[in-house]
Write a protein that holds these residues in place. Structure first.
Motif, mmCIF file in Angstrom:
data_model
loop_
_atom_site.group_PDB
_atom_site.id
_atom_site.type_symbol
_atom_site.label_atom_id
_atom_site.label_comp_id
_atom_site.label_asym_id
_atom_site.label_seq_id
_atom_site.Cartn_x
_atom_site.Cartn_y
_atom_site.Cartn_z
ATOM 1 N N ARG A 45 22.480 21.889 77.051
ATOM 2 C CA ARG A 45 22.681 20.380 76.615
ATOM 3 C C ARG A 45 23.803 20.146 77.790
ATOM 4 O O ARG A 45 24.488 20.974 78.481
ATOM 5 C CB ARG A 45 23.145 20.162 75.337
ATOM 6 C CG ARG A 45 22.100 20.421 74.357
ATOM 7 C CD ARG A 45 22.456 20.359 72.781
ATOM 8 N NE ARG A 45 23.153 19.110 72.484
ATOM 9 C CZ ARG A 45 23.416 18.646 71.347
ATOM 10 N NH1 ARG A 45 22.881 19.534 70.504
ATOM 11 N NH2 ARG A 45 23.936 17.515 71.059
ATOM 12 N N VAL A 48 29.954 19.565 70.142
ATOM 13 C CA VAL A 48 28.991 18.933 69.162
ATOM 14 C C VAL A 48 29.451 19.593 67.896
ATOM 15 O O VAL A 48 29.345 20.956 67.893
ATOM 16 C CB VAL A 48 27.550 19.250 69.580
ATOM 17 C CG1 VAL A 48 26.715 18.530 68.368
ATOM 18 C CG2 VAL A 48 27.152 18.120 70.751
ATOM 19 N N HIS A 87 27.948 20.602 64.402
ATOM 20 C CA HIS A 87 26.652 20.675 63.676
ATOM 21 C C HIS A 87 26.936 21.007 62.082
ATOM 22 O O HIS A 87 27.541 21.755 61.778
ATOM 23 C CB HIS A 87 25.928 21.775 64.356
ATOM 24 C CG HIS A 87 25.454 21.768 65.678
ATOM 25 N ND1 HIS A 87 24.449 20.880 66.229
ATOM 26 C CD2 HIS A 87 26.064 22.204 66.826
ATOM 27 C CE1 HIS A 87 24.502 21.270 67.481
ATOM 28 N NE2 HIS A 87 25.246 21.740 68.032
ATOM 29 N N THR A 119 20.747 21.013 59.842
ATOM 30 C CA THR A 119 20.354 20.089 61.125
ATOM 31 C C THR A 119 19.645 20.977 62.065
ATOM 32 O O THR A 119 19.796 22.209 61.973
ATOM 33 C CB THR A 119 21.460 19.390 61.555
ATOM 34 O OG1 THR A 119 22.532 20.321 62.015
ATOM 35 C CG2 THR A 119 22.343 18.569 60.554
ATOM 36 N N THR A 120 18.947 20.391 62.887
ATOM 37 C CA THR A 120 18.352 21.158 63.796
ATOM 38 C C THR A 120 18.604 20.533 65.131
ATOM 39 O O THR A 120 19.282 19.338 65.067
ATOM 40 C CB THR A 120 16.806 20.832 63.860
ATOM 41 O OG1 THR A 120 16.470 19.461 63.757
ATOM 42 C CG2 THR A 120 16.405 21.465 62.591
ATOM 43 N N SER A 121 18.638 21.177 66.443
ATOM 44 C CA SER A 121 18.921 20.863 67.737
ATOM 45 C C SER A 121 18.381 21.247 68.652
ATOM 46 O O SER A 121 17.348 22.344 68.427
ATOM 47 C CB SER A 121 20.424 21.092 68.115
ATOM 48 O OG SER A 121 20.451 22.362 68.172
ATOM 49 N N SER A 139 15.627 15.896 67.822
ATOM 50 C CA SER A 139 16.706 15.120 67.324
ATOM 51 C C SER A 139 17.311 14.064 68.547
ATOM 52 O O SER A 139 17.621 14.716 69.390
ATOM 53 C CB SER A 139 17.809 15.363 66.334
ATOM 54 O OG SER A 139 18.610 16.274 66.936
ATOM 55 N N MET A 164 17.348 15.208 72.120
ATOM 56 C CA MET A 164 17.163 16.750 72.108
ATOM 57 C C MET A 164 15.623 16.906 71.982
ATOM 58 O O MET A 164 15.112 16.568 71.152
ATOM 59 C CB MET A 164 17.863 17.345 71.067
ATOM 60 C CG MET A 164 19.518 17.037 70.920
ATOM 61 S SD MET A 164 20.302 17.619 72.564
ATOM 62 C CE MET A 164 20.738 16.138 73.237
ATOM 63 N N SER A 216 13.345 25.661 69.351
ATOM 64 C CA SER A 216 14.418 24.783 68.947
ATOM 65 C C SER A 216 15.630 25.543 68.359
ATOM 66 O O SER A 216 15.185 26.768 67.987
ATOM 67 C CB SER A 216 14.114 23.574 68.153
ATOM 68 O OG SER A 216 13.785 23.793 67.239
ATOM 69 N N HIS A 219 20.469 25.081 62.359
ATOM 70 C CA HIS A 219 21.915 25.090 61.813
ATOM 71 C C HIS A 219 22.423 25.305 60.459
ATOM 72 O O HIS A 219 21.562 24.524 59.623
ATOM 73 C CB HIS A 219 22.808 24.106 62.493
ATOM 74 C CG HIS A 219 22.632 24.096 63.879
ATOM 75 N ND1 HIS A 219 23.327 24.757 64.731
ATOM 76 C CD2 HIS A 219 21.811 23.315 64.809
ATOM 77 C CE1 HIS A 219 23.059 24.339 66.068
ATOM 78 N NE2 HIS A 219 22.195 23.539 66.061
ATOM 79 N N TYR A 251 29.256 22.827 74.783
ATOM 80 C CA TYR A 251 28.117 22.872 75.778
ATOM 81 C C TYR A 251 28.407 22.802 76.942
ATOM 82 O O TYR A 251 29.292 22.202 77.503
ATOM 83 C CB TYR A 251 27.165 21.759 75.164
ATOM 84 C CG TYR A 251 26.276 22.189 74.045
ATOM 85 C CD1 TYR A 251 25.259 22.824 73.891
ATOM 86 C CD2 TYR A 251 26.904 21.805 72.768
ATOM 87 C CE1 TYR A 251 24.541 23.281 72.568
ATOM 88 C CE2 TYR A 251 26.184 21.937 71.613
ATOM 89 C CZ TYR A 251 25.006 22.978 71.669
ATOM 90 O OH TYR A 251 24.494 23.133 70.341
#
Length: 346
Positions: free
Chosen positions: A222, A227, A229, A233-235, A254, A257, A323, A326, A334
């Motif tokens: 990224r 960031v 987390h 959540t997902t990234s 999301s 992303m 992906s 988290h 990043y």
């Protein structure tokens, strides 16, 4: 003085001979048979309806009127047979076989090639042309060493580095694979699905360095930044600073992303790296098609201000979507050389 010539046995016209035209005509008949000799076929008995001018080689198992004439030539002239004994060195065209032959040691065989022949074109069971001066149609071709032993080299030479010296493999006369020196002096292997678009699968430089420009590999990350987390959540990814072999970004996970799309079915070496700034205990797992896998990195608060990394062997299928998931909470950095996912097909 003999009554006939030595080689062709042509009768002489003798002094004071009566009906000299008979002798003369007999000599003409033999010359007509022998000159530009054409043999229809080799048979053992006279054909039922011969034509004047027909000539046959009498087979060893001769029968009927030819029973005692084996090995001779039977020439049809004025509704009768003239028998001629051929001699070593005579050449004839055999109509039935479509071949020119020569009589050697009492047997007719194909005329041998000269010791050092030179051909502008040569076809072996095939038709050669100006582009393919040697054409071979066969189930196999054999190149071996001489009886004295040693090895055998097949040499393909080109005039300049920009030319091509290669082996081309075709399917239905359309190219599918090529290996050799194609347009440069690096040895390469190229493949094609349609004979028009080619991909270099392997290239080896003169120094022995090996390159695989079509091998799927990628670094996904990224934009530079920090960031936090939250658990659950997902990234995904926004940047592919290094990619070859067809990796691409796919659907949105999301915000901006996106998931990473796998180009080919294979086993991959997958390396997950985390630049941990802060953590209260975290797990970052690789998601495959929306489901978290067992391929993950864990850390506690003590992992803060550290770089975590782990590598896995992962079987993946073409078009799989990758992906990250988290758990716990952490803050990740990043940018180049920080939190990223790297994949390389084995």
């Amino acid at each position: 003085m003999t009554e006939q010539t030595t080689r062709l046995e042509l009768p002489y016209i003798l002094p004071s001979q009566a009906q000299k035209h008979v002798t003369h005509n007999e000599a003409l008949q033999r010359l007509d048979a022998i000159t530009q000799l054409v043999v229809q076929s080799e048979i053992g008995a006279p054909p039922a309806a011969p034509h004047d001018g027909d000539c046959f080689l009498i087979a060893s198992a001769a029968t009927g009127d030819w029973a005692s004439q084996a090995g001779k030539l039977a020439f049809r002239q004025d509704d009768t047979w003239i028998y001629i004994s051929p001699r070593d060195g005579w050449q004839a065209w055999f109509v039935e076989n479509g071949q020119a032959k020569v009589l050697q040691n009492g047997g007719w065989s194909d005329i041998p090639l000269p010791e050092n022949p030179r051909f502008l074109q040569l076809g072996v069971n095939a038709t050669a042309d100006t582009s393919n001066r040697l054409a071979v149609s066969s189930q196999a071709s054999l190149f071996t060493n001489p009886p004295s032993g040693g090895g055998h080299q097949v040499k393909v030479n080109k005039a300049s580095p920009n030319d091509t010296a290669s082996l081309l493999f075709q399917s239905g006369w359309s190219g599918r694979a090529e290996m050799g020196l194609a347009g440069n002096d690096s040895f390469s292997i190229k493949t094609s699905a349609d004979g028009a678009t080619w991909t270099t699968a392997l290239s080896i430089s003169g120094a022995g360095r090996v390159f695989m420009p079509a091998r799927p590999l990628v670094r996904a990350g990224r934009a530079a930044g920090t960031v936090s987390h939250a658990s659950g959540t997902t990234s995904g990814f926004t940047d592919l600073p290094l990619q070859q072999g067809g990796f691409a970004l796919g659907g949105v996970v999301s915000d901006t992303m996106k998931e990473l799309v796998v180009p080919a079915t294979a086993i991959y070496l997958v390396t997950l790296s985390l630049a941990v700034i802060a953590s209260s205990g975290h797990t970052v797992a690789i998601r495959i098609n929306g489901a978290a896998s067992s391929f993950a990195l864990n850390g506690t608060a003590s992992a803060a201000k550290s770089l975590q990394s782990a590598s896995f062997l992962v079987p993946l299928t073409a078009d799989d979507q990758i992906s990250l998931a988290h758990s716990g909470s952490c803050q990740l950095g990043y940018g180049t050389g920080k939190t990223e996912l790297a994949l390389m097909m084995l």
